[in-house]
Scaffold this motif. Sequence first.
Motif, PDB file in Angstrom:
ATOM      1  N   TYR A 126       0.801  -1.300   0.016  1.00 27.14           N
ATOM      2  CA  TYR A 126       0.007   0.097   0.112  1.00 27.14           C
ATOM      3  C   TYR A 126       1.091   1.283   0.029  1.00 27.14           C
ATOM      4  N   GLY A 127       2.168   1.014   0.001  1.00 29.37           N
ATOM      5  CA  GLY A 127       3.218   2.552   0.288  1.00 29.37           C
ATOM      6  C   GLY A 127       4.534   2.170  -0.009  1.00 29.37           C
ATOM      7  N   ASP A 128       5.236   3.003   0.309  1.00 25.81           N
ATOM      8  CA  ASP A 128       6.844   3.042   0.119  1.00 25.81           C
ATOM      9  C   ASP A 128       7.492   2.895   1.404  1.00 25.81           C
ATOM     10  N   VAL A 129       6.924   3.164   2.483  1.00 30.39           N
ATOM     11  CA  VAL A 129       7.329   3.451   3.667  1.00 30.39           C
ATOM     12  C   VAL A 129       6.350   2.716   4.787  1.00 30.39           C
ATOM     13  N   VAL A 130       6.569   2.043   5.529  1.00 34.57           N
ATOM     14  CA  VAL A 130       5.443   1.400   6.708  1.00 34.57           C
ATOM     15  C   VAL A 130       5.780   1.911   7.785  1.00 34.57           C
ATOM     16  N   VAL A 131       4.892   2.507   8.529  1.00 31.43           N
ATOM     17  CA  VAL A 131       4.742   3.065   9.687  1.00 31.43           C
ATOM     18  C   VAL A 131       3.802   2.012  10.757  1.00 31.43           C
ATOM     19  N   ASN A 132       4.156   1.222  11.684  1.00 28.42           N
ATOM     20  CA  ASN A 132       3.513   0.174  12.157  1.00 28.42           C
ATOM     21  C   ASN A 132       3.159   0.649  13.494  1.00 28.42           C
ATOM     22  N   CYS A 133       1.778   0.857  13.655  1.00 32.37           N
ATOM     23  CA  CYS A 133       1.193   1.048  14.966  1.00 32.37           C
ATOM     24  C   CYS A 133       0.168   0.164  15.087  1.00 32.37           C
ATOM     25  N   CYS A 134       0.490  -1.120  15.323  1.00 32.68           N
ATOM     26  CA  CYS A 134      -0.611  -2.113  15.340  1.00 32.68           C
ATOM     27  C   CYS A 134      -0.858  -2.652  16.617  1.00 32.68           C
ATOM     28  N   GLY A 135      -0.374  -1.977  17.569  1.00 35.50           N
ATOM     29  CA  GLY A 135      -0.571  -2.389  19.252  1.00 35.50           C
ATOM     30  C   GLY A 135      -0.369  -3.720  19.407  1.00 35.50           C
ATOM     31  N   LEU A 136      -1.516  -4.479  20.111  1.00 35.04           N
ATOM     32  CA  LEU A 136      -1.260  -5.890  20.426  1.00 35.04           C
ATOM     33  C   LEU A 136      -1.008  -6.830  19.075  1.00 35.04           C
ATOM     34  N   GLY A 137      -1.526  -6.118  17.878  1.00 37.06           N
ATOM     35  CA  GLY A 137      -1.293  -7.011  16.753  1.00 37.06           C
ATOM     36  C   GLY A 137       0.378  -7.266  16.252  1.00 37.06           C
ATOM     37  N   ALA A 138       1.151  -6.724  17.082  1.00 38.04           N
ATOM     38  CA  ALA A 138       2.602  -7.029  16.805  1.00 38.04           C
ATOM     39  C   ALA A 138       2.722  -8.509  16.990  1.00 38.04           C
ATOM     40  N   ARG A 139       2.126  -8.978  17.989  1.00 34.25           N
ATOM     41  CA  ARG A 139       2.284 -10.360  18.353  1.00 34.25           C
ATOM     42  C   ARG A 139       2.362 -11.279  16.962  1.00 34.25           C
ATOM     43  N   GLU A 140       1.610 -10.915  15.983  1.00 34.17           N
ATOM     44  CA  GLU A 140       1.273 -11.714  15.029  1.00 34.17           C
ATOM     45  C   GLU A 140       1.989 -10.724  13.828  1.00 34.17           C
ATOM     46  N   LEU A 141       1.718  -9.798  13.588  1.00 35.34           N
ATOM     47  CA  LEU A 141       2.395  -8.928  12.601  1.00 35.34           C
ATOM     48  C   LEU A 141       4.089  -8.800  12.833  1.00 35.34           C
ATOM     49  N   CYS A 142       4.301  -8.716  13.734  1.00 34.40           N
ATOM     50  CA  CYS A 142       5.761  -8.621  13.839  1.00 34.40           C
ATOM     51  C   CYS A 142       6.362 -10.105  14.428  1.00 34.40           C
TER      52      CYS A 142
ATOM     53  N   GLY B  17     -10.642  -3.502  28.029  1.00 36.90           N
ATOM     54  CA  GLY B  17      -9.761  -3.302  26.770  1.00 36.90           C
ATOM     55  C   GLY B  17      -8.465  -4.068  27.103  1.00 36.90           C
ATOM     56  N   LEU B  18      -7.660  -4.201  26.357  1.00 38.31           N
ATOM     57  CA  LEU B  18      -6.396  -5.008  26.422  1.00 38.31           C
ATOM     58  C   LEU B  18      -5.261  -3.959  26.285  1.00 38.31           C
ATOM     59  N   ARG B  19      -4.314  -3.601  27.206  1.00 35.94           N
ATOM     60  CA  ARG B  19      -3.474  -2.765  27.113  1.00 35.94           C
ATOM     61  C   ARG B  19      -2.205  -3.528  26.245  1.00 35.94           C
ATOM     62  N   PRO B  20      -1.644  -2.929  25.342  1.00 33.18           N
ATOM     63  CA  PRO B  20      -0.636  -3.393  24.374  1.00 33.18           C
ATOM     64  C   PRO B  20       0.801  -3.303  25.186  1.00 33.18           C
ATOM     65  N   VAL B  21       0.971  -4.092  26.268  1.00 30.93           N
ATOM     66  CA  VAL B  21       2.276  -3.877  27.114  1.00 30.93           C
ATOM     67  C   VAL B  21       3.460  -4.603  26.423  1.00 30.93           C
ATOM     68  N   ARG B  22       4.544  -4.254  26.295  1.00 32.40           N
ATOM     69  CA  ARG B  22       5.888  -4.873  25.742  1.00 32.40           C
ATOM     70  C   ARG B  22       7.104  -4.992  26.759  1.00 32.40           C
ATOM     71  N   ARG B  23       7.210  -6.021  26.923  1.00 35.02           N
ATOM     72  CA  ARG B  23       8.586  -6.397  27.954  1.00 35.02           C
ATOM     73  C   ARG B  23       9.604  -5.510  27.065  1.00 35.02           C
ATOM     74  N   GLY B  24      10.332  -4.826  27.925  1.00 36.64           N
ATOM     75  CA  GLY B  24      11.513  -4.045  27.286  1.00 36.64           C
ATOM     76  C   GLY B  24      10.923  -2.697  26.752  1.00 36.64           C
ATOM     77  N   GLY B  25       9.670  -2.412  26.853  1.00 34.43           N
ATOM     78  CA  GLY B  25       9.211  -1.132  26.538  1.00 34.43           C
ATOM     79  C   GLY B  25       8.733  -1.016  25.229  1.00 34.43           C
ATOM     80  N   VAL B  26       8.293   0.409  24.764  1.00 29.12           N
ATOM     81  CA  VAL B  26       7.548   0.802  23.539  1.00 29.12           C
ATOM     82  C   VAL B  26       8.890   0.371  22.524  1.00 29.12           C
ATOM     83  N   ARG B  27       8.278  -0.085  21.068  1.00 30.27           N
ATOM     84  CA  ARG B  27       9.259  -0.214  20.317  1.00 30.27           C
ATOM     85  C   ARG B  27       8.953   1.014  19.277  1.00 30.27           C
ATOM     86  N   LEU B  28       9.991   1.793  19.415  1.00 28.97           N
ATOM     87  CA  LEU B  28       9.883   2.880  18.363  1.00 28.97           C
ATOM     88  C   LEU B  28      11.357   3.047  17.649  1.00 28.97           C
TER      89      LEU B  28
END
Length: 337
Positions: free
Chosen positions: A168-184, A272-283
Amino acid sequence: MSAADPTVVVVGCGVSGLTTALRLRRLGRTVRIVADRPAERTTSAVAGATWFPYKVDPPHRALGWTAASRPVFESLAASSETTGVVLRTCVMLHRSPLGGAPWWADAAPDLALLGRAQLPPGFADGYSFTQAVIDMPMYLAYLLDRFLAHGGELLHARLSSLTEAARYGDVVVNCCGLGARELCDDPATYPVRGQWLRVDNPGIDRVLADFDHPDGDAYIIPHRHSCILGGTADENAWDETPGDEVSARIRRRCTELDPRLAGARALEQRVGLRPVRRGGVRLELDTLADGTPCVHNYGHGGAGVTLSWGCADEVTDLVRSLGTDIDTPPAATGGTS
Ligand SMILES: Cc1cc2nc3c(=O)[nH]c(=O)nc-3n(C[C@H](O)[C@H](O)[C@H](O)COP(=O)(O)OP(=O)(O)OC[C@H]3O[C@@H](n4cnc5c(N)ncnc54)[C@H](O)[C@@H]3O)c2cc1C
Protein backbone atom coordinates in the motif's frame (compact mmCIF):
# COMPACT_ATOMS: atom_id res chain seq x y z
CA MET A 1 6.69 0.65 -4.95
CA SER A 2 9.16 3.42 -5.54
CA ALA A 3 8.56 7.13 -5.84
CA ALA A 4 9.99 10.62 -5.52
CA ASP A 5 6.98 11.44 -3.35
CA PRO A 6 6.81 8.29 -1.24
CA THR A 7 3.50 7.17 0.17
CA VAL A 8 3.53 6.29 3.84
CA VAL A 9 1.27 3.46 4.92
CA VAL A 10 0.32 3.57 8.59
CA VAL A 11 -0.85 0.26 10.03
CA GLY A 12 -3.52 0.88 12.67
CA CYS A 13 -6.10 3.54 13.41
CA GLY A 14 -5.94 3.63 17.20
CA VAL A 15 -4.56 6.71 18.89
CA SER A 16 -0.96 5.89 17.84
CA GLY A 17 -1.83 5.39 14.18
CA LEU A 18 -4.15 8.39 13.87
CA THR A 19 -1.83 10.81 15.67
CA THR A 20 1.19 9.65 13.67
CA ALA A 21 -0.75 9.81 10.40
CA LEU A 22 -1.76 13.40 11.15
CA ARG A 23 1.83 14.44 11.86
CA LEU A 24 3.00 12.75 8.64
CA ARG A 25 0.34 14.59 6.64
CA ARG A 26 1.66 17.83 8.13
CA LEU A 27 5.10 16.83 6.84
CA GLY A 28 3.47 16.80 3.40
CA ARG A 29 3.60 13.05 2.83
CA THR A 30 0.84 11.09 1.10
CA VAL A 31 -0.53 8.98 3.95
CA ARG A 32 -2.74 5.92 3.86
CA ILE A 33 -3.98 4.17 7.01
CA VAL A 34 -4.70 0.44 6.80
CA ALA A 35 -6.48 -1.16 9.75
CA ASP A 36 -8.71 -4.11 10.40
CA ARG A 37 -10.58 -2.46 13.27
CA PRO A 38 -12.19 0.98 12.91
CA ALA A 39 -11.11 3.58 15.46
CA GLU A 40 -14.19 3.07 17.63
CA ARG A 41 -13.37 -0.64 18.06
CA THR A 42 -9.71 -0.26 19.03
CA THR A 43 -8.17 -0.52 22.50
CA SER A 44 -7.72 3.23 22.23
CA ALA A 45 -11.50 3.74 22.26
CA VAL A 46 -11.71 2.01 25.67
CA ALA A 47 -9.00 4.09 27.39
CA GLY A 48 -10.21 6.16 30.39
CA ALA A 49 -8.38 8.37 29.40
CA THR A 50 -5.99 10.64 31.21
CA TRP A 51 -2.53 12.04 30.55
CA PHE A 52 -0.56 9.78 32.88
CA PRO A 53 2.36 7.41 32.11
CA TYR A 54 0.92 4.17 33.54
CA LYS A 55 2.48 0.74 32.88
CA VAL A 56 4.99 1.87 30.29
CA ASP A 57 8.73 1.54 29.72
CA PRO A 58 11.48 2.57 29.27
CA PRO A 59 11.24 5.54 31.67
CA HIS A 60 13.90 7.73 30.01
CA ARG A 61 12.11 7.66 26.63
CA ALA A 62 8.58 7.63 28.08
CA LEU A 63 9.39 10.81 30.02
CA GLY A 64 10.31 12.68 26.84
CA TRP A 65 7.21 11.48 24.95
CA THR A 66 4.97 12.27 27.93
CA ALA A 67 6.42 15.77 28.23
CA ALA A 68 6.12 16.42 24.48
CA SER A 69 2.45 15.38 24.43
CA ARG A 70 1.38 17.58 27.31
CA PRO A 71 1.33 21.00 25.57
CA VAL A 72 -0.54 19.51 22.62
CA PHE A 73 -3.32 18.24 24.90
CA GLU A 74 -3.34 21.62 26.66
CA SER A 75 -3.97 23.38 23.38
CA LEU A 76 -6.59 20.79 22.33
CA ALA A 77 -8.42 21.53 25.60
CA ALA A 78 -9.06 25.05 24.32
CA SER A 79 -11.55 23.47 21.86
CA SER A 80 -12.97 20.80 24.16
CA GLU A 81 -16.39 20.88 22.46
CA THR A 82 -14.84 19.39 19.32
CA THR A 83 -11.80 17.54 20.66
CA GLY A 84 -13.22 15.97 23.84
CA VAL A 85 -10.12 17.08 25.80
CA VAL A 86 -10.50 18.94 29.13
CA LEU A 87 -8.00 19.86 31.84
CA ARG A 88 -8.65 18.73 35.41
CA THR A 89 -6.83 18.58 38.72
CA CYS A 90 -5.69 15.06 39.52
CA VAL A 91 -4.99 13.90 43.07
CA MET A 92 -2.93 10.70 43.44
CA LEU A 93 -3.02 9.11 46.87
CA HIS A 94 -0.53 6.59 48.28
CA ARG A 95 -0.77 4.32 51.30
CA SER A 96 2.97 4.29 52.01
CA PRO A 97 5.54 7.11 51.73
CA LEU A 98 6.72 7.81 48.19
CA GLY A 99 10.12 9.16 49.15
CA GLY A 100 9.85 12.01 46.64
CA ALA A 101 8.17 13.02 43.42
CA PRO A 102 7.22 10.39 40.78
CA TRP A 103 9.76 9.53 38.04
CA TRP A 104 7.86 11.54 35.42
CA ALA A 105 7.46 14.70 37.56
CA ASP A 106 9.57 16.80 35.16
CA ALA A 107 6.77 16.44 32.61
CA ALA A 108 4.21 18.04 34.96
CA PRO A 109 5.40 21.56 35.84
CA ASP A 110 2.65 22.18 38.42
CA LEU A 111 3.03 18.86 40.27
CA ALA A 112 2.90 19.48 44.05
CA LEU A 113 3.42 17.01 46.88
CA LEU A 114 0.57 17.02 49.38
CA GLY A 115 1.20 17.77 53.05
CA ARG A 116 -0.08 15.45 55.80
CA ALA A 117 -3.03 17.75 56.51
CA GLN A 118 -4.22 17.45 52.90
CA LEU A 119 -4.34 13.63 52.93
CA PRO A 120 -7.49 11.65 53.71
CA PRO A 121 -7.26 9.10 56.57
CA GLY A 122 -5.32 5.95 55.60
CA PHE A 123 -2.98 7.67 53.15
CA ALA A 124 0.70 8.43 53.83
CA ASP A 125 1.57 10.43 50.73
CA GLY A 126 0.13 12.03 47.63
CA TYR A 127 0.51 14.66 44.98
CA SER A 128 -1.62 16.77 42.68
CA PHE A 129 -1.11 18.07 39.16
CA THR A 130 -3.10 19.32 36.18
CA GLN A 131 -4.03 16.52 33.84
CA ALA A 132 -5.71 16.27 30.44
CA VAL A 133 -8.84 14.08 30.55
CA ILE A 134 -9.77 12.77 27.13
CA ASP A 135 -13.16 11.49 25.96
CA MET A 136 -11.70 8.84 23.66
CA PRO A 137 -14.62 8.07 21.31
CA MET A 138 -14.97 11.82 20.67
CA TYR A 139 -11.22 12.40 20.42
CA LEU A 140 -10.61 9.54 17.98
CA ALA A 141 -13.44 10.80 15.79
CA TYR A 142 -11.85 14.26 15.89
CA LEU A 143 -8.42 12.89 14.88
CA LEU A 144 -9.92 10.83 12.07
CA ASP A 145 -11.97 13.78 10.77
CA ARG A 146 -8.86 15.94 10.67
CA PHE A 147 -6.84 13.24 8.94
CA LEU A 148 -9.48 12.76 6.24
CA ALA A 149 -10.06 16.51 5.90
CA HIS A 150 -6.33 16.95 5.23
CA GLY A 151 -6.40 14.46 2.39
CA GLY A 152 -5.52 11.26 4.25
CA GLU A 153 -6.88 7.93 3.09
CA LEU A 154 -8.30 5.12 5.25
CA LEU A 155 -8.56 1.51 4.13
CA HIS A 156 -10.05 -1.40 6.07
CA ALA A 157 -8.05 -4.58 5.63
CA ARG A 158 -6.62 -7.32 7.80
CA LEU A 159 -2.89 -7.77 7.17
CA SER A 160 -1.10 -11.04 7.73
CA SER A 161 2.39 -9.45 7.60
CA LEU A 162 4.07 -6.07 7.40
CA THR A 163 5.40 -6.87 3.94
CA GLU A 164 1.75 -7.11 2.91
CA ALA A 165 1.36 -3.54 4.24
CA ALA A 166 4.21 -2.50 1.92
CA ARG A 167 1.87 -3.15 -1.04
CA TYR A 168 0.00 0.00 0.00
CA GLY A 169 3.01 2.36 0.17
CA ASP A 170 6.76 2.96 0.09
CA VAL A 171 7.35 3.34 3.81
CA VAL A 172 5.49 1.39 6.51
CA VAL A 173 4.73 2.93 9.89
CA ASN A 174 3.63 0.18 12.23
CA CYS A 175 1.14 1.27 14.92
CA CYS A 176 -0.56 -2.09 15.37
CA GLY A 177 -0.70 -2.31 19.19
CA LEU A 178 -1.23 -5.84 20.41
CA GLY A 179 -1.36 -6.95 16.77
CA ALA A 180 2.48 -6.96 16.93
CA ARG A 181 2.36 -10.49 18.31
CA GLU A 182 1.24 -11.65 14.89
CA LEU A 183 2.42 -8.92 12.51
CA CYS A 184 5.96 -8.66 13.96
CA ASP A 185 6.13 -12.09 15.51
CA ASP A 186 6.84 -10.27 18.78
CA PRO A 187 5.90 -12.38 21.83
CA ALA A 188 7.26 -9.63 24.12
CA THR A 189 3.98 -7.79 23.49
CA TYR A 190 1.17 -9.05 25.72
CA PRO A 191 -2.22 -7.90 27.04
CA VAL A 192 -2.89 -6.33 30.41
CA ARG A 193 -6.65 -6.46 30.65
CA GLY A 194 -8.44 -3.42 32.04
CA GLN A 195 -12.10 -3.09 33.02
CA TRP A 196 -13.99 0.04 34.00
CA LEU A 197 -17.53 1.07 34.91
CA ARG A 198 -19.19 4.29 33.71
CA VAL A 199 -21.73 5.93 36.04
CA ASP A 200 -23.64 9.21 36.16
CA ASN A 201 -21.42 11.99 37.47
CA PRO A 202 -22.71 12.98 40.93
CA GLY A 203 -20.81 16.31 40.77
CA ILE A 204 -17.17 15.19 40.81
CA ASP A 205 -14.75 17.53 39.02
CA ARG A 206 -11.28 16.20 39.85
CA VAL A 207 -9.52 12.96 39.06
CA LEU A 208 -8.83 10.91 42.18
CA ALA A 209 -6.74 7.73 42.31
CA ASP A 210 -5.52 5.14 44.78
CA PHE A 211 -3.25 2.62 43.08
CA ASP A 212 -2.30 1.06 46.44
CA HIS A 213 -5.77 -0.25 47.39
CA PRO A 214 -5.37 -3.85 48.63
CA ASP A 215 -8.30 -5.00 46.44
CA GLY A 216 -6.90 -3.43 43.23
CA ASP A 217 -6.65 -0.05 41.52
CA ALA A 218 -9.21 2.62 42.34
CA TYR A 219 -9.55 5.68 40.12
CA ILE A 220 -12.30 8.13 39.31
CA ILE A 221 -12.18 10.02 36.02
CA PRO A 222 -14.89 12.67 35.72
CA HIS A 223 -16.07 13.37 32.19
CA ARG A 224 -18.65 16.01 31.36
CA HIS A 225 -21.78 13.92 31.94
CA SER A 226 -20.41 10.75 33.52
CA CYS A 227 -17.57 9.30 35.57
CA ILE A 228 -15.35 6.41 34.62
CA LEU A 229 -14.52 4.23 37.62
CA GLY A 230 -11.52 1.94 37.39
CA GLY A 231 -10.07 -0.41 37.32
CA THR A 232 -8.25 -3.65 36.80
CA ALA A 233 -4.87 -4.71 35.38
CA ASP A 234 -4.76 -8.46 34.70
CA GLU A 235 -1.58 -9.65 33.01
CA ASN A 236 -1.94 -11.96 30.01
CA ALA A 237 -5.73 -12.01 30.26
CA TRP A 238 -7.46 -12.00 26.85
CA ASP A 239 -11.15 -12.10 27.78
CA GLU A 240 -12.85 -8.91 26.57
CA THR A 241 -16.16 -9.59 28.31
CA PRO A 242 -16.79 -7.35 31.34
CA GLY A 243 -17.86 -9.03 34.60
CA ASP A 244 -20.58 -7.62 36.89
CA GLU A 245 -18.81 -8.71 40.08
CA VAL A 246 -15.60 -6.98 38.92
CA SER A 247 -17.57 -3.77 38.35
CA ALA A 248 -19.20 -4.05 41.79
CA ARG A 249 -15.78 -4.29 43.42
CA ILE A 250 -14.47 -1.35 41.38
CA ARG A 251 -17.44 0.73 42.52
CA ARG A 252 -16.84 -0.25 46.18
CA ARG A 253 -13.19 0.82 45.97
CA CYS A 254 -14.07 4.13 44.29
CA THR A 255 -16.88 4.82 46.76
CA GLU A 256 -14.26 4.71 49.51
CA LEU A 257 -12.60 7.62 47.68
CA ASP A 258 -15.87 9.51 47.10
CA PRO A 259 -19.04 8.31 48.87
CA ARG A 260 -21.28 10.15 46.34
CA LEU A 261 -20.60 7.30 43.94
CA ALA A 262 -22.55 4.76 46.02
CA GLY A 263 -25.88 5.50 44.37
CA ALA A 264 -24.72 6.77 40.98
CA ARG A 265 -26.60 5.10 38.11
CA ALA A 266 -24.48 2.60 36.16
CA LEU A 267 -24.34 3.38 32.41
CA GLU A 268 -21.94 0.86 30.86
CA GLN A 269 -18.95 -1.35 31.61
CA ARG A 270 -16.06 -1.98 29.20
CA VAL A 271 -12.91 -4.04 28.89
CA GLY A 272 -9.78 -3.26 26.88
CA LEU A 273 -6.43 -5.01 26.43
CA ARG A 274 -3.46 -2.72 27.09
CA PRO A 275 -0.63 -3.49 24.63
CA VAL A 276 2.23 -3.84 27.12
CA ARG A 277 5.69 -4.86 25.84
CA ARG A 278 8.55 -6.35 27.85
CA GLY A 279 11.48 -4.01 27.17
CA GLY A 280 9.11 -1.12 26.57
CA VAL A 281 7.70 0.76 23.60
CA ARG A 282 9.23 -0.26 20.28
CA LEU A 283 9.88 2.94 18.35
CA GLU A 284 12.68 2.40 15.85
CA LEU A 285 13.59 2.21 12.19
CA ASP A 286 13.67 -1.27 10.68
CA THR A 287 13.89 -2.83 7.23
CA LEU A 288 11.30 -5.38 6.18
CA ALA A 289 12.28 -8.63 4.45
CA ASP A 290 11.47 -7.08 1.04
CA GLY A 291 13.66 -4.04 1.77
CA THR A 292 10.84 -1.61 2.58
CA PRO A 293 11.73 0.85 5.35
CA CYS A 294 9.51 0.47 8.40
CA VAL A 295 9.18 2.58 11.54
CA HIS A 296 7.70 0.68 14.46
CA ASN A 297 5.55 2.51 17.01
CA TYR A 298 3.82 0.01 19.28
CA GLY A 299 3.81 -1.46 22.79
CA HIS A 300 2.57 1.67 24.60
CA GLY A 301 1.06 -0.27 27.51
CA GLY A 302 -1.27 1.78 29.69
CA ALA A 303 -0.05 5.09 28.29
CA GLY A 304 -0.63 5.16 24.54
CA VAL A 305 -2.74 8.32 24.71
CA THR A 306 -0.24 10.03 27.03
CA LEU A 307 2.70 9.30 24.75
CA SER A 308 0.90 9.74 21.44
CA TRP A 309 2.11 13.17 20.28
CA GLY A 310 5.69 12.67 21.48
CA CYS A 311 5.92 9.32 19.71
CA ALA A 312 4.30 10.71 16.56
CA ASP A 313 6.93 13.46 16.41
CA GLU A 314 9.77 10.95 16.75
CA VAL A 315 8.30 8.70 14.06
CA THR A 316 7.93 11.72 11.78
CA ASP A 317 11.60 12.60 12.31
CA LEU A 318 12.60 9.04 11.36
CA VAL A 319 10.44 9.13 8.21
CA ARG A 320 11.90 12.53 7.32
CA SER A 321 15.41 11.10 7.76
CA LEU A 322 14.65 8.62 4.98
CA GLY A 323 14.35 11.50 2.52
CA THR A 324 11.84 11.61 -0.31
CA ASP A 325 13.66 9.55 -2.91
CA ILE A 326 13.05 6.08 -1.60
CA ASP A 327 13.92 3.20 -3.87
CA THR A 328 12.73 -0.11 -2.55
CA PRO A 329 15.95 -2.16 -2.50
CA PRO A 330 16.08 -5.87 -3.20
CA ALA A 331 15.06 -8.16 -0.37
CA ALA A 332 17.22 -7.61 2.70
CA THR A 333 17.97 -10.17 5.34
CA GLY A 334 17.23 -9.92 9.02
CA GLY A 335 14.21 -7.62 8.65
CA THR A 336 10.81 -8.08 10.20
CA SER A 337 8.39 -9.65 7.78
C1 LIG B 1 -9.03 0.16 30.42
C2 LIG B 1 -7.93 0.94 29.79
C3 LIG B 1 -7.64 2.22 30.25
C4 LIG B 1 -6.61 2.95 29.69
N1 LIG B 1 -6.39 4.21 30.13
C5 LIG B 1 -5.41 4.95 29.58
C6 LIG B 1 -5.17 6.28 30.01
O1 LIG B 1 -5.87 6.79 30.90
N2 LIG B 1 -4.18 6.99 29.42
C7 LIG B 1 -3.39 6.46 28.44
O2 LIG B 1 -2.49 7.14 27.95
N3 LIG B 1 -3.59 5.20 27.99
C8 LIG B 1 -4.56 4.44 28.56
N4 LIG B 1 -4.77 3.15 28.13
C9 LIG B 1 -3.81 2.56 27.19
C10 LIG B 1 -4.14 2.93 25.76
O3 LIG B 1 -5.49 2.64 25.50
C11 LIG B 1 -3.23 2.16 24.80
O4 LIG B 1 -1.88 2.32 25.13
C12 LIG B 1 -3.44 2.72 23.39
O5 LIG B 1 -4.81 2.67 23.07
C13 LIG B 1 -2.65 1.94 22.34
O6 LIG B 1 -3.00 2.53 21.12
P1 LIG B 1 -2.52 1.96 19.74
O7 LIG B 1 -3.02 2.88 18.69
O8 LIG B 1 -1.06 1.70 19.82
O9 LIG B 1 -3.23 0.52 19.64
P2 LIG B 1 -4.81 0.10 19.33
O10 LIG B 1 -5.68 1.18 19.86
O11 LIG B 1 -4.92 -1.23 19.84
O12 LIG B 1 -4.85 0.14 17.77
C14 LIG B 1 -4.21 -0.85 17.00
C15 LIG B 1 -4.64 -0.73 15.56
O13 LIG B 1 -3.88 -1.67 14.80
C16 LIG B 1 -4.74 -2.38 13.94
N5 LIG B 1 -4.19 -3.71 13.65
C17 LIG B 1 -3.62 -4.58 14.51
N6 LIG B 1 -3.30 -5.72 13.88
C18 LIG B 1 -3.68 -5.56 12.58
C19 LIG B 1 -3.62 -6.40 11.42
N7 LIG B 1 -3.13 -7.62 11.46
N8 LIG B 1 -4.10 -5.92 10.25
C20 LIG B 1 -4.62 -4.66 10.18
N9 LIG B 1 -4.70 -3.85 11.25
C21 LIG B 1 -4.23 -4.28 12.43
C22 LIG B 1 -6.07 -2.45 14.69
O14 LIG B 1 -7.14 -2.66 13.81
C23 LIG B 1 -6.12 -1.06 15.32
O15 LIG B 1 -6.68 -0.16 14.40
C24 LIG B 1 -5.82 2.40 28.66
C25 LIG B 1 -6.12 1.12 28.17
C26 LIG B 1 -7.16 0.40 28.74
C27 LIG B 1 -7.46 -0.97 28.20
